[in-house]
Enzyme design. Structure first.
Site, PDB file in Angstrom:
ATOM      1  N   GLY A  69       5.522   0.028   4.705  1.00 49.51           N
ATOM      2  CA  GLY A  69       4.690  -1.223   4.709  1.00 49.51           C
ATOM      3  C   GLY A  69       4.506  -2.074   3.854  1.00 49.51           C
ATOM      4  CB  THR A 100      11.175   0.886   3.908  1.00 50.88           C
ATOM      5  OG1 THR A 100      11.051  -0.111   3.135  1.00 50.88           O
ATOM      6  CG2 THR A 100      11.104   2.213   2.823  1.00 50.88           C
ATOM      7  N   GLY A 120       8.560  -3.834  -4.612  1.00 50.30           N
ATOM      8  CA  GLY A 120       7.376  -3.201  -3.845  1.00 50.30           C
ATOM      9  C   GLY A 120       7.241  -1.740  -4.416  1.00 50.30           C
TER      10      GLY A 120
END
Lengths: 220, 151
Positions: free
Chosen positions: B53, B1, B31
């Site tokens: 994360g 990301t 997410g």
């Protein structure tokens, strides 16, 4: 007020406003500024170039993220990475304007590789915040982005094939059967009742599972 | 990301994220990447934050809970929280560490990181579960600089 006092006030105001202007000019010396997660150097350079040429913060963000999508940074950005259980790659992206607090985002977008540009289109051309799935794809294509395109790559398909060969391990399921092989999966609760599985053991399984799933090349 | 924050020449701030999510996710899973306040947040008057994360964990910390602390304590949204902490006067480093530690207290196995940058250009990072690196480019630099943050 006497004319002399008025003149003094005028001089004071002009001096004050001039000083304020100087202060702003000094402040602007520290801008533009680009900060990014991870050592995605080319993406930061792209954002910096845009900002340094005088483009807006939003435009610079889009340039930076677009560069990462094209470069497929770490395999975690753009097409050709992070296959899901079916081997498909989908894209999530968001842009937020800190001036207007406007947000545009797409989630689980299929068949369109330009995630951040699609997010900006949501922000610029809709009154919504987040579009998802195939409807997000249809929106992005209707607004001029290229697609539909297969977002898989040889690398992502190889990772997916290896994962299938490894009996689909690790995965994001919990409290299902089968445990050590590929699905289809079914809830395990009914079996637990009959087999008397202890609650604590199930809790352990939940907490142990996450750290093996997320890492440097597998994250949001 | 990738999560990016930019302060442009006018001093205006924006953030953005792009990701293809977690590998071998269950189809349909999303997410925190497209969730404002979780993966990234910006307020022109204060600064910005970007996160990376385990998005399944990061997106569980909801901002509307943060507005109702007496009813639902200990919940917040990571990037939103960082910016709000800076609004209350925290330096970026403390704000970033505070946000990460709040998640880690609830999820000790959590893997994630944030960077924070305030309106004055001061930046910092914090992480848990891995070593995190973030990149910076400002006018006094010749090229991008990479900073390493230890958990």
């Amino acid at each position: 007020m006497a004319p002399k006092n008025l003149l003094s006030l005028y001089i004071f105001l002009v001096t004050f406003l001039h000083l304020v202007g100087v202060h702003e000019a000094v402040d602007s010396d520290q801008y533009p500024l680009v900060v990014s997660t991870w050592p995605f150097l080319d993406a930061v350079r792209a954002a910096w170039r845009a900002a340094d040429r005088g483009f807006s913060a939003v435009d610079a963000v889009v340039e930076g993220c677009s560069a990462c999508e094209e470069l497929r940074c770490d395999g975690t950005v753009g097409p050709g990475g992070s296959p899901d259980e079916n081997g498909e790659t989908t894209i999530d992206a968001l842009v937020m304007d800190g001036v207007t607090m406007e947000v545009g985002a797409v989630a689980a977008m299929r068949y369109v590789k330009d995630g951040i540009r699609a997010a900006r289109l949501v922000m610029q051309h809709t009154k919504h915040t987040l579009l998802v799935g195939e409807q997000a794809s249809a929106f992005a294509i209707s607004m001029g982005l290229p697609g539909p395109t297969n977002l898989s790559s040889a690398e992502s398909m190889a990772k997916w094939s290896k994962w299938k060969e490894d009996s689909c391990q690790p995965n994001f399921w919990k409290k299902v059967v089968p445990v050590n092989s590929c699905g289809p999966f079914h809830p395990r609760e009914s079996l637990d009742l009959t087999e008397g599985t202890c609650f604590k053991a199930k809790q352990m399984e939940t907490t142990e599972s996450r750290s093996s799933l997320i890492g440097l090349h597998n994250h949001d | 990301t990738i999560a990016v924050a930019v302060v442009d020449k006018m001093g205006h701030i924006a953030v953005g994220t792009s990701t293809n999510g977690a590998m071998f996710k269950i189809p349909g899973r999303v997410g925190d990447g497209p969730i404002a306040g979780s993966s990234a947040y910006a307020d022109d008057e204060i600064g910005a934050c970007g996160a990376t994360g385990d998005g399944d964990i990061m997106m569980r910390f909801l901002p509307w809970h943060a507005r109702l602390p007496a009813i639902l304590p200990c919940t917040f949204m990571a990037s939103y929280q960082v910016v709000e902490s800076m609004r209350l006067g925290m330096e970026p480093q403390l704000a970033a560490k505070d946000a990460i530690s709040r998640i880690a207290r609830k999820f000790p196995d959590f893997v994630g990181a944030v960077f924070a940058v305030n309106k004055n250009g001061v930046h910092a990072g914090a992480c848990h579960g891995w070593t995190f690196q973030y990149s910076v480019r400002s006018p006094e630099m010749d090229d991008v600089e990479v900073l390493t943050v230890l958990p």
